[in-house]
Design an enzyme around this catalytic site. Structure first.
Site, PDB file in Angstrom:
ATOM      1  CG  ASN A   7       3.684   0.694  11.278  1.00 33.65           C
ATOM      2  OD1 ASN A   7       3.189  -0.101  12.062  1.00 33.65           O
ATOM      3  ND2 ASN A   7       2.957   1.476  10.523  1.00 33.65           N
ATOM      4  CG  HIS A  10       1.725  -5.770  11.511  1.00 34.79           C
ATOM      5  ND1 HIS A  10       0.375  -5.934  11.289  1.00 34.79           N
ATOM      6  CD2 HIS A  10       2.192  -5.056  10.461  1.00 34.79           C
ATOM      7  CE1 HIS A  10       0.052  -5.370  10.137  1.00 34.79           C
ATOM      8  NE2 HIS A  10       1.135  -4.829   9.621  1.00 34.79           N
ATOM      9  CG  HIS A  43      -2.768   3.441  10.742  1.00 29.88           C
ATOM     10  ND1 HIS A  43      -2.911   2.942   9.474  1.00 29.88           N
ATOM     11  CD2 HIS A  43      -3.795   4.319  10.899  1.00 29.88           C
ATOM     12  CE1 HIS A  43      -3.965   3.493   8.886  1.00 29.88           C
ATOM     13  NE2 HIS A  43      -4.530   4.315   9.740  1.00 29.88           N
ATOM     14  NE  ARG A  45      -6.858   0.203   9.324  1.00 24.92           N
ATOM     15  CZ  ARG A  45      -6.364   0.264   8.090  1.00 24.92           C
ATOM     16  NH1 ARG A  45      -5.082   0.161   7.876  1.00 24.92           N
ATOM     17  NH2 ARG A  45      -7.166   0.401   7.063  1.00 24.92           N
ATOM     18  NE  ARG A  49      -7.904  -3.171  10.201  1.00 27.50           N
ATOM     19  CZ  ARG A  49      -7.857  -3.180   8.857  1.00 27.50           C
ATOM     20  NH1 ARG A  49      -6.833  -3.701   8.255  1.00 27.50           N
ATOM     21  NH2 ARG A  49      -8.843  -2.677   8.156  1.00 27.50           N
ATOM     22  CD  GLU A  70       0.490   4.724   8.709  1.00 30.96           C
ATOM     23  OE1 GLU A  70      -0.403   4.063   8.192  1.00 30.96           O
ATOM     24  OE2 GLU A  70       1.632   4.297   8.919  1.00 30.96           O
ATOM     25  CB  THR A 101      -2.303   2.128   3.843  1.00 27.63           C
ATOM     26  OG1 THR A 101      -2.394   2.180   5.265  1.00 27.63           O
ATOM     27  CG2 THR A 101      -2.698   3.463   3.254  1.00 27.63           C
ATOM     28  CD  GLU A 151       5.279   7.145   4.864  1.00 31.77           C
ATOM     29  OE1 GLU A 151       5.001   7.732   5.931  1.00 31.77           O
ATOM     30  OE2 GLU A 151       5.187   5.912   4.720  1.00 31.77           O
ATOM     31  CG  HIS A 191       2.529   0.556   2.178  1.00 37.29           C
ATOM     32  ND1 HIS A 191       2.248  -0.578   1.475  1.00 37.29           N
ATOM     33  CD2 HIS A 191       1.591   0.656   3.147  1.00 37.29           C
ATOM     34  CE1 HIS A 191       1.168  -1.145   1.988  1.00 37.29           C
ATOM     35  NE2 HIS A 191       0.752  -0.419   3.009  1.00 37.29           N
TER      36      HIS A 191
HETATM   37  N1  PXP Z   1       3.839   4.091   5.731  1.00 40.94           N
HETATM   38  C1  PXP Z   1       2.485   4.147   5.700  1.00 40.94           C
HETATM   39  C2  PXP Z   1       1.837   5.442   5.402  1.00 40.94           C
HETATM   40  C3  PXP Z   1       1.700   3.003   5.973  1.00 40.94           C
HETATM   41  O1  PXP Z   1       0.371   3.069   5.912  1.00 40.94           O
HETATM   42  C4  PXP Z   1       2.351   1.817   6.336  1.00 40.94           C
HETATM   43  C5  PXP Z   1       1.544   0.608   6.720  1.00 40.94           C
HETATM   44  O2  PXP Z   1       0.890   0.857   7.912  1.00 40.94           O
HETATM   45  C6  PXP Z   1       3.749   1.803   6.359  1.00 40.94           C
HETATM   46  C7  PXP Z   1       4.465   2.945   6.027  1.00 40.94           C
HETATM   47  C8  PXP Z   1       4.503   0.579   6.717  1.00 40.94           C
HETATM   48  O3  PXP Z   1       4.256  -0.385   5.728  1.00 40.94           O
HETATM   49  P1  PXP Z   1       4.793  -1.850   5.916  1.00 40.94           P
HETATM   50  O4  PXP Z   1       4.125  -2.411   7.130  1.00 40.94           O
HETATM   51  O5  PXP Z   1       4.379  -2.540   4.645  1.00 40.94           O
HETATM   52  O6  PXP Z   1       6.272  -1.749   6.078  1.00 40.94           O
END
Ligand code: PXP
Length: 239
Positions: A7, A10, A43, A45, A49, A70, A101, A151, A191
């Site tokens: 992901n 960030h 994601h 959003r 953001r 996402e 999330t 997931e 997550h």
């Molecule tokens: N899976 C989902 C559905 C999420 O919402 C997120 C966070 O955006 C992640 C995985 C990744 O989570 P993390 O950034 O805590 O590894």
């Protein structure tokens, strides 16, 4: 063992801190691809953001590996997904004020809407996954909605502090993974996964893919993105 979805939200968070061009999440995604990621997750959003519409278009065109978008089930976002056609859409709950999330989708409560969104996305050639808590009735409703991928939310496992609590959360995730697989569902998880706790989840029999963001990007700030992805890929792939 499992596949790794990285992901990259960030990277975009850092860019949006200045609303300029650096660091570019697409450049980051290509480094992740080269370093052994099996898919890229972003994601979009509703408050934009971090990831913005232009990123989603560019990711779709730039990636050789799968692109997992996402997203919430809001109509405006579903319309964008139908236009962009990522390989997969992972549906998540979304609140404006949350830092990240906070939990899985409530498929029981939002059944009709989720079923409709699944039909719309599937008709547009987009695979659908639901981000849900490891709870039997959520899995049953997912199946009833016609969705083939879940997931499992690993947030509670990540937040568990004592040995007993960690073992309890892991046991629940394992049991619900097995249950969902017995119904024919593909099971992913994610997550809050970190370098120290990912192995336990990656080792769950038949676990398909782990989606990990924050810990990889945080580690990348010190060792570089390519090395950070390679280290996590080694854990997830079990090599
Ligand atoms: N899976 C989902 C559905 C999420 O919402 C997120 C966070 O955006 C992640 C995985 C990744 O989570 P993390 O950034 O805590 O590894």
């Amino acid at each position: 063992m499992a596949l790794l979805g990285v992901n990259i939200d960030h990277i975009a968070t850092l860019r949006q801190a200045r609303r300029e061009f650096d660091p570019d999440p697409i450049k980051a995604a290509l480094i992740c691809e080269k370093a052994g990621a099996d898919s890229i997750v972003a994601h979009l959003r509703e408050d934009r953001r971090h990831i913005i519409d232009e990123d989603v278009k560019r990711l779709k065109n730039a990636l050789k590996i799968r692109f997992n978008l996402e997203m919430s089930i809001a109509k405006v976002i579903v319309d964008i997904a139908c236009k962009i056609k990522p390989d997969q859409a992972t549906l998540v709950p979304e609140k404006r004020q949350e830092i990240t999330t906070e939990g899985g989708l409530d498929v029981v409560k939002n059944f009709i809407k989720i079923k409709r969104v699944n039909t719309i996305l599937s008709d547009n050639g987009v695979g659908v996954s639901l981000f849900i808590d490891p709870i039997k009735k959520q899995i049953d409703k997912t199946l009833e909605a016609g969705v083939k991928i879940i997931e499992i939310h690993t947030g509670c496992f990540d937040l568990a502090k004592t040995k007993t609590a960690i073992a309890r959360e892991l046991k629940t995730i394992k049991a619900m993974t097995k249950y969902a697989q017995s119904l024919g569902l593909t099971v992913n998880a994610g997550h809050g996964l970190k370098y120290h706790n990912t192995k336990a989840i990656a080792e769950i029999p038949g676990m398909h893919e782990l989606n990990i963001g924050h810990s990889i990007i945080a580690h990348a700030a010190f060792v570089g993105l390519e090395k950070a992805v390679k280290e996590m890929a080694k854990i997830v792939h079990g090599k």
